[in-house]
Design a protein around this motif. Structure first.
Motif, PDB file in Angstrom:
ATOM      1  N   ALA A 170       0.814  -1.214   0.000  1.00  0.00           N
ATOM      2  CA  ALA A 170       0.000   0.000   0.000  1.00  0.00           C
ATOM      3  C   ALA A 170       0.844   1.258   0.000  1.00  0.00           C
ATOM      4  CB  ALA A 170      -0.936   0.000   1.203  1.00  0.00           C
ATOM      5  N   GLY A 171       2.068   1.157  -0.442  1.00  0.00           N
ATOM      6  CA  GLY A 171       2.912   2.333  -0.500  1.00  0.00           C
ATOM      7  C   GLY A 171       4.225   2.030  -1.187  1.00  0.00           C
ATOM      8  N   ASP A 172       4.775   3.015  -1.896  1.00  0.00           N
ATOM      9  CA  ASP A 172       6.051   2.861  -2.588  1.00  0.00           C
ATOM     10  C   ASP A 172       6.037   1.717  -3.594  1.00  0.00           C
ATOM     11  OD1 ASP A 172       8.071   4.868  -1.667  1.00  0.00           O
ATOM     12  OD2 ASP A 172       7.465   4.100   0.276  1.00  0.00           O
ATOM     13  N   THR A 173       4.943   1.579  -4.329  1.00  0.00           N
ATOM     14  CA  THR A 173       4.875   0.552  -5.359  1.00  0.00           C
ATOM     15  C   THR A 173       5.847   0.907  -6.492  1.00  0.00           C
ATOM     16  OG1 THR A 173       2.538   0.242  -4.866  1.00  0.00           O
ATOM     17  CG2 THR A 173       3.357  -0.696  -6.926  1.00  0.00           C
ATOM     18  N   PRO A 174       6.758  -0.007  -6.832  1.00  0.00           N
ATOM     19  CA  PRO A 174       7.713   0.300  -7.909  1.00  0.00           C
ATOM     20  C   PRO A 174       7.024   0.304  -9.272  1.00  0.00           C
ATOM     21  CG  PRO A 174       8.425  -1.571  -6.550  1.00  0.00           C
ATOM     22  CD  PRO A 174       6.992  -1.321  -6.237  1.00  0.00           C
ATOM     23  N   SER A 175       7.774   0.648 -10.289  1.00  0.00           N
ATOM     24  CA  SER A 175       7.241   0.616 -11.652  1.00  0.00           C
ATOM     25  C   SER A 175       7.154  -0.827 -12.145  1.00  0.00           C
ATOM     26  CB  SER A 175       8.140   1.431 -12.588  1.00  0.00           C
ATOM     27  OG  SER A 175       9.428   0.852 -12.662  1.00  0.00           O
TER      28      SER A 175
ATOM     29  N   THR B  27      -0.694 -18.371  -0.164  1.00  0.00           N
ATOM     30  CA  THR B  27      -0.639 -17.385   0.914  1.00  0.00           C
ATOM     31  C   THR B  27      -2.004 -16.736   1.124  1.00  0.00           C
ATOM     32  OG1 THR B  27      -0.108 -15.504  -0.511  1.00  0.00           O
ATOM     33  CG2 THR B  27       1.732 -16.876   0.214  1.00  0.00           C
ATOM     34  N   THR B  28      -2.163 -16.130   2.274  1.00  0.00           N
ATOM     35  CA  THR B  28      -3.390 -15.380   2.536  1.00  0.00           C
ATOM     36  C   THR B  28      -3.488 -14.159   1.630  1.00  0.00           C
ATOM     37  OG1 THR B  28      -2.206 -14.408   4.416  1.00  0.00           O
ATOM     38  CG2 THR B  28      -3.801 -16.133   4.902  1.00  0.00           C
ATOM     39  N   ASP B  29      -2.351 -13.666   1.148  1.00  0.00           N
ATOM     40  CA  ASP B  29      -2.375 -12.568   0.171  1.00  0.00           C
ATOM     41  C   ASP B  29      -3.041 -13.008  -1.129  1.00  0.00           C
ATOM     42  OD1 ASP B  29      -0.511 -10.003   0.845  1.00  0.00           O
ATOM     43  OD2 ASP B  29       0.135 -11.771   1.923  1.00  0.00           O
ATOM     44  N   GLU B  30      -2.898 -14.283  -1.462  1.00  0.00           N
ATOM     45  CA  GLU B  30      -3.524 -14.795  -2.677  1.00  0.00           C
ATOM     46  C   GLU B  30      -4.997 -15.111  -2.448  1.00  0.00           C
ATOM     47  OE1 GLU B  30       0.169 -16.982  -4.915  1.00  0.00           O
ATOM     48  OE2 GLU B  30      -0.420 -17.767  -2.968  1.00  0.00           O
ATOM     49  N   LEU B  31      -5.356 -15.441  -1.207  1.00  0.00           N
ATOM     50  CA  LEU B  31      -6.757 -15.718  -0.888  1.00  0.00           C
ATOM     51  C   LEU B  31      -7.573 -14.437  -0.824  1.00  0.00           C
ATOM     52  CD1 LEU B  31      -6.067 -18.445   1.803  1.00  0.00           C
ATOM     53  CD2 LEU B  31      -7.120 -18.845  -0.427  1.00  0.00           C
ATOM     54  N   ILE B  32      -7.024 -13.403  -0.205  1.00  0.00           N
ATOM     55  CA  ILE B  32      -7.643 -12.074  -0.238  1.00  0.00           C
ATOM     56  C   ILE B  32      -6.508 -11.057  -0.279  1.00  0.00           C
ATOM     57  CG2 ILE B  32      -7.912 -11.993   2.292  1.00  0.00           C
ATOM     58  CD1 ILE B  32     -10.232 -10.330  -0.338  1.00  0.00           C
ATOM     59  N   PRO B  33      -6.368 -10.321  -1.355  1.00  0.00           N
ATOM     60  CA  PRO B  33      -5.198  -9.461  -1.540  1.00  0.00           C
ATOM     61  C   PRO B  33      -5.086  -8.380  -0.468  1.00  0.00           C
ATOM     62  CG  PRO B  33      -6.415  -9.719  -3.598  1.00  0.00           C
ATOM     63  CD  PRO B  33      -7.268 -10.290  -2.522  1.00  0.00           C
ATOM     64  N   SER B  34      -3.864  -7.952  -0.258  1.00  0.00           N
ATOM     65  CA  SER B  34      -3.623  -6.802   0.618  1.00  0.00           C
ATOM     66  C   SER B  34      -3.582  -5.555  -0.259  1.00  0.00           C
ATOM     67  CB  SER B  34      -2.317  -7.017   1.395  1.00  0.00           C
ATOM     68  OG  SER B  34      -1.242  -7.271   0.517  1.00  0.00           O
ATOM     69  N   GLY B  35      -2.774  -4.575   0.125  1.00  0.00           N
ATOM     70  CA  GLY B  35      -2.692  -3.361  -0.670  1.00  0.00           C
ATOM     71  C   GLY B  35      -3.952  -2.531  -0.587  1.00  0.00           C
ATOM     72  N   GLU B  36      -4.381  -2.015  -1.744  1.00  0.00           N
ATOM     73  CA  GLU B  36      -5.504  -1.077  -1.749  1.00  0.00           C
ATOM     74  C   GLU B  36      -6.813  -1.722  -1.316  1.00  0.00           C
ATOM     75  OE1 GLU B  36      -6.140  -3.274  -5.426  1.00  0.00           O
ATOM     76  OE2 GLU B  36      -4.395  -2.594  -4.340  1.00  0.00           O
ATOM     77  N   THR B  37      -6.942  -3.047  -1.437  1.00  0.00           N
ATOM     78  CA  THR B  37      -8.177  -3.716  -1.009  1.00  0.00           C
ATOM     79  C   THR B  37      -8.361  -3.632   0.501  1.00  0.00           C
ATOM     80  OG1 THR B  37      -7.116  -5.887  -0.754  1.00  0.00           O
ATOM     81  CG2 THR B  37      -7.983  -5.339  -2.931  1.00  0.00           C
ATOM     82  N   SER B  38      -7.258  -3.380   1.232  1.00  0.00           N
ATOM     83  CA  SER B  38      -7.342  -3.312   2.686  1.00  0.00           C
ATOM     84  C   SER B  38      -8.288  -2.225   3.165  1.00  0.00           C
ATOM     85  CB  SER B  38      -5.949  -3.077   3.280  1.00  0.00           C
ATOM     86  OG  SER B  38      -5.079  -4.120   2.927  1.00  0.00           O
TER      87      SER B  38
ATOM     88  N   ASN C 175       7.870 -10.886   1.023  1.00  0.00           N
ATOM     89  CA  ASN C 175       8.070 -10.560  -0.388  1.00  0.00           C
ATOM     90  C   ASN C 175       7.208 -11.427  -1.297  1.00  0.00           C
ATOM     91  OD1 ASN C 175       9.536 -12.911   0.184  1.00  0.00           O
ATOM     92  ND2 ASN C 175      11.164 -12.452  -1.265  1.00  0.00           N
ATOM     93  N   PHE C 176       6.010 -11.794  -0.806  1.00  0.00           N
ATOM     94  CA  PHE C 176       5.075 -12.563  -1.619  1.00  0.00           C
ATOM     95  C   PHE C 176       4.695 -11.777  -2.882  1.00  0.00           C
ATOM     96  CE2 PHE C 176       3.035 -14.387   2.517  1.00  0.00           C
ATOM     97  CZ  PHE C 176       4.182 -15.141   2.757  1.00  0.00           C
ATOM     98  N   PRO C 177       4.162 -12.448  -3.892  1.00  0.00           N
ATOM     99  CA  PRO C 177       3.658 -11.707  -5.061  1.00  0.00           C
ATOM    100  C   PRO C 177       2.635 -10.653  -4.641  1.00  0.00           C
ATOM    101  CG  PRO C 177       3.675 -14.059  -5.518  1.00  0.00           C
ATOM    102  CD  PRO C 177       3.993 -13.903  -4.051  1.00  0.00           C
ATOM    103  N   ASN C 178       2.731  -9.492  -5.201  1.00  0.00           N
ATOM    104  CA  ASN C 178       1.815  -8.370  -4.996  1.00  0.00           C
ATOM    105  C   ASN C 178       2.002  -7.655  -3.663  1.00  0.00           C
ATOM    106  OD1 ASN C 178       0.204  -8.993  -7.496  1.00  0.00           O
ATOM    107  ND2 ASN C 178      -0.285 -10.818  -6.291  1.00  0.00           N
ATOM    108  N   ARG C 179       2.913  -8.110  -2.828  1.00  0.00           N
ATOM    109  CA  ARG C 179       3.116  -7.416  -1.553  1.00  0.00           C
ATOM    110  C   ARG C 179       3.748  -6.040  -1.777  1.00  0.00           C
ATOM    111  NH1 ARG C 179       1.162  -9.474   3.522  1.00  0.00           N
ATOM    112  NH2 ARG C 179       2.863  -8.389   4.540  1.00  0.00           N
ATOM    113  N   GLU C 180       4.267  -5.825  -2.972  1.00  0.00           N
ATOM    114  CA  GLU C 180       4.855  -4.525  -3.281  1.00  0.00           C
ATOM    115  C   GLU C 180       3.855  -3.597  -3.944  1.00  0.00           C
ATOM    116  OE1 GLU C 180       4.176  -6.372  -6.640  1.00  0.00           O
ATOM    117  OE2 GLU C 180       5.409  -7.332  -5.115  1.00  0.00           O
ATOM    118  N   GLY C 181       2.629  -4.117  -4.186  1.00  0.00           N
ATOM    119  CA  GLY C 181       1.582  -3.255  -4.710  1.00  0.00           C
ATOM    120  C   GLY C 181       1.229  -3.434  -6.163  1.00  0.00           C
TER     121      GLY C 181
END
Length: 762
Positions: free
Chosen positions: A437-442, A561-572, A454-460
């Motif tokens: 939810a912050g500092d998402t790279p390009s 991972t739980t990130d794959e079951l329900i994403p983090s980031g902006e969905t939070s 460092n799971f997939p999508n943990r960087e946004g």
């Protein structure tokens, strides 16, 4: 560097290890003579056993019923927890409960909804007698270290990295329903966990930090499940060679081993930590008994630990930086190959294009959160960057002190000036870079971070939109060394630096001026503020006699991972709205899941309203008629209809209850797995009324889209059956076996009633 014992081990006088093998008894007799005690008695000598015994209310140390001293949550968990507790009869917080605001603190998504959650938290703290920490003051775990932890105490938090073992506090991260139980003066029920010793010896090399030690351990124990759902107990002569911050930095990462909790021996270094924070009365010296038995032993020679890197997409995907640089193209190619599994081929993921003139170039560095944002980490990073420049190319560096008191001291001692002078940006306390939810790279950028995962999508990045970036985990020192080398991967041990080791001074007035503390006094006259996004939980039906469930997602990754079951980031931002959040379920792993689950749920809603099932889901009639060939009494009253997902090993990572509750909101009745990655995910399923089925690790009898019929499931749960027959419904009924695993009586009742809320409603 890190050695795992094949068996359990005895620890004598805190210094001598005797492995539990055929020679153990003779060695013990030689050492102890008539003082030899049984293995069972020696197992009571762990620090963990003593703390659990003091907090157990069952009178049976095999079946624990734990009451915690304190609770803590943050702003993407406390709304759901308090809403659940309110629906179950909450009148007052029975123990200190801290509500921090460190996840959705940017207020950057969804209009007012983030700040609405914060105001919900403030008014709830006033109404029920809690503590409210405003946004940007501290990340959840740093505040707990500074203001909550205590020697011999136990803390439960609704975040998986709830780990304060280095301070002598056994802490556990669980899904929200487990905190609800504590708020309702109920207990945390588990079997007595096994305890694994972590024997530290030696002293770290200059430039090696806590993340390096943690990653070295994680790389050895994650895949083999060596500490899965066990307590890690840190002992040994090497503990004395580590500062409090260093110990904390290792400790917080124990979550990534999938252990249940952690605890450390304590000494004058930890005593000083409590004195610095004005809480010297909370210190307690903790040591294992003179003869202690551990169910396993991890031997760590700190002097041989080298700067580490965990490559995408898991903290256990570890290499030394030296090894990576020496075998760069081969390791990068292997990471790309592994990514095909993690990412499902959804995007063209590359790392080898980061190699420039034989060196690995990274586009971003982050030092942040409960793992990286500590005082000592940032001070040593600033020493490395003092007088340097991060350059004016793609590479950027952001630093997030873990609390405002830490930030203030870094300003006073000049460390912030060193960092900013080098080109780094220093920001406020925030967990965003850790969960996307912050500092998402390009797109296709590569980030190195001293954070927890460092799971997939943990960087946004958003896989479903074709966007992908990736994260490698490193220690703050090597991140700073890389920054000083303008983005080219560099180990901190490869640079010449003198660390200044400034002393830390804690200014408690920062919190006194901003944190609301009710001192445990509830004010029932306070009206809780509800924003328009804060919704109640929908009604959850109780378990029916039989179940008809459709497989709507099938995941064959080694771990989900739980990130794959329900994403983090902006969905939070939508976690206060159960129905709204459910729309994101599996969106980054199986975008078709929500639509498929809703189609089946329509049939269940028709069943409950005594309407036509065929109109709701035309395919259902054929299925039910086939079942009636063998089970003629099946009808709309006795047979529930819902969905189920299969995953090989779901639930690694976050404690978030929404990984389970979102499935339940969409009509999920169960998960089927070969095994569950963590105890906390399985507990989340149970607390939301879902059956945590286990199936043998062999060829599956069903596939995605199949209907499964489980007759007399209610009776099986009531009668404590450990396994039951089920059928794949096709041209005939194809029988197979499902197992439920061990359930407590309360857990069975929760499943029968449909969820924890129903359980407490009676």
């Amino acid at each position: 560097m890190v050695q795992l014992y094949n068996n359990g081990a005895y620890l004598l006088n805190g210094t001598e290890i005797i492995e539990d093998n055929s020679e153990a008894n003779a060695k013990l007799a030689t050492k102890l003579g008539a003082n030899v005690i049984s293995k069972d008695e020696a197992a009571t000598g762990t620090i963990a056993y003593g703390i659990l015994e003091k907090h157990n209310t069952s009178g049976n140390m095999d079946k624990l019923k734990i009451k915690f001293d304190k609770l803590t949550s943050h702003d993407i968990t406390f709304v759901g927890i308090i809403q659940t507790a309110r629906a179950s009869g909450l009148e007052k917080f029975p123990v200190p409960y801290v509500l921090t605001n460190c996840h959705n603190s940017l207020c950057a998504v969804g209009g007012t909804i983030n700040e609405d959650d914060h105001m919900f938290g403030l008014t709830s703290a006033k109404k029920y007698g809690g503590i409210y920490v405003p946004p940007h003051q501290a990340v959840i775990h740093q505040y707990a270290r500074e203001m909550l932890a205590g020697g011999g105490k136990m803390i439960l938090g609704s975040d998986s990295h709830t780990r304060y073992g280095a301070l002598g506090t056994m802490a556990m991260g669980e899904g929200g329903p487990e905190l609800v139980k504590q708020l309702l003066s109920k207990t945390y029920d588990i079997n007595m966990p096994k305890v694994v010793g972590v024997y530290l010896t030696g002293k770290p090399q200059k430039g090696v930090g806590p993340q390096d030690v943690a990653l070295a351990i994680i790389g050895e124990v994650f895949a083999n499940g060596y500490v899965n759902n066990k307590v890690m107990e840190f002992v040994g002569d090497g503990v004395a060679n580590l500062s409090a911050d260093f110990r904390i930095g290792i400790d917080v990462m124990t979550t990534e081993t999938t252990c249940l909790s952690s605890i450390w021996k304590t000494d004058d270094t930890i005593k000083e930590f409590y004195e610095i924070h004005g809480r010297k009365e909370e210190y307690k010296e903790l040591n294992p008994a003179h003869i202690t038995y551990y169910d396993g032993m991890i031997y760590v020679d700190l002097s041989k630990i080298k700067p580490m890197i965990a490559m995408p997409f898991h903290p256990s995907n570890t290499y030394t930086i030296e090894e990576l640089n020496a075998n760069l193209m081969d390791i990068l190619a292997d990471c790309e190959k592994k990514a095909l599994v993690s990412l499902g081929g959804a995007v063209d993921f590359k790392l080898r294009d980061k190699v420039r003139n034989g060196k690995l170039y990274v586009e971003q560095g982050i030092i942040a959160g409960c793992a990286g944002g500590g005082f000592e980490n940032i001070c040593e990073a600033s020493d490395i960057l003092n007088g340097a420049s991060i350059g004016s190319d793609e590479f950027t560096l952001s630093v997030y002190p873990a609390s405002t008191p830490i930030y203030m001291e870094l300003v006073k001692n000049g460390c912030v000036a060193k960092l900013m002078g080098a080109g780094a940006i220093v920001k406020t306390a925030f967990c965003g870079p850790c969960f996307g939810a912050g500092d998402t790279p390009s797109h296709n950028a590569f980030s190195i971070r001293h954070s927890t995962r460092n799971f997939p999508n943990r960087e946004g990045s958003k896989l479903q939109n074709g966007q992908i970036s990736s994260v490698a985990l490193m220690d703050a020192r090597s991140i700073a060394a890389t920054a000083a080398n303008k983005g080219y991967l560099t180990a901190a041990t490869d640079i010449d630096v003198e660390f200044t080791n400034p002393k830390y001074f804690f200014d408690q007035t920062i919190y006194e001026n901003r944190v609301f503390d009710s001192k445990g006094v509830a004010d029932s006259s306070v009206e809780i503020k509800f924003g328009p996004n804060i919704k109640d939980w929908p009604e959850m039906p109780g378990l029916t006699d039989n179940l008809l469930i459709k497989v709507v997602s099938e995941i064959h990754d080694p771990v989900t991972t739980t990130d794959e079951l329900i994403p983090s980031g902006e969905t939070s931002s939508y976690r206060s709205n159960p129905i709204g959040l459910a729309e994101f379920t599996l969106s980054r792993k199986d975008p078709e899941y929500v639509g498929k689950a809703k189609a089946v749920q329509a049939a269940e809603m028709a069943r409950r309203e005594n309407k036509s099932l065929q109109e709701a889901l035309p395919e259902i009639d054929v299925i039910i008629n086939k079942i009636k060939d063998n089970y003629s009494d099946v009808n709309n009253i006795n047979t529930g209809i819902g969905s189920v997902i299969f995953a090989v090993k779901p639930g690694d990572g976050s404690a978030r209850e929404q990984a389970a509750s979102c499935q339940r909101v969409l009509g999920g009745w169960a998960n089927i797995a070969n095994e569950y990655a963590t105890k906390r995910y399985r507990s989340n399923l149970i607390n939301w009324g879902m059956l945590p089925f286990i199936i043998a690790k062999e060829e599956l009898p069903f596939q995605n889209g199949d209907y499964l019929f489980i007759p007399e499931i209610k009776k099986a749960v009531e009668e404590k059956q450990s396994e039951m027959k089920a059928y794949v419904v096709g041209n005939s009924l194809k029988e197979f076996t499902l197992k439920l695993g061990e359930l407590t009586d309360d857990e069975r009742t929760i499943i029968l009633k449909g969820c924890l809320i129903n359980f407490y409603k009676g």
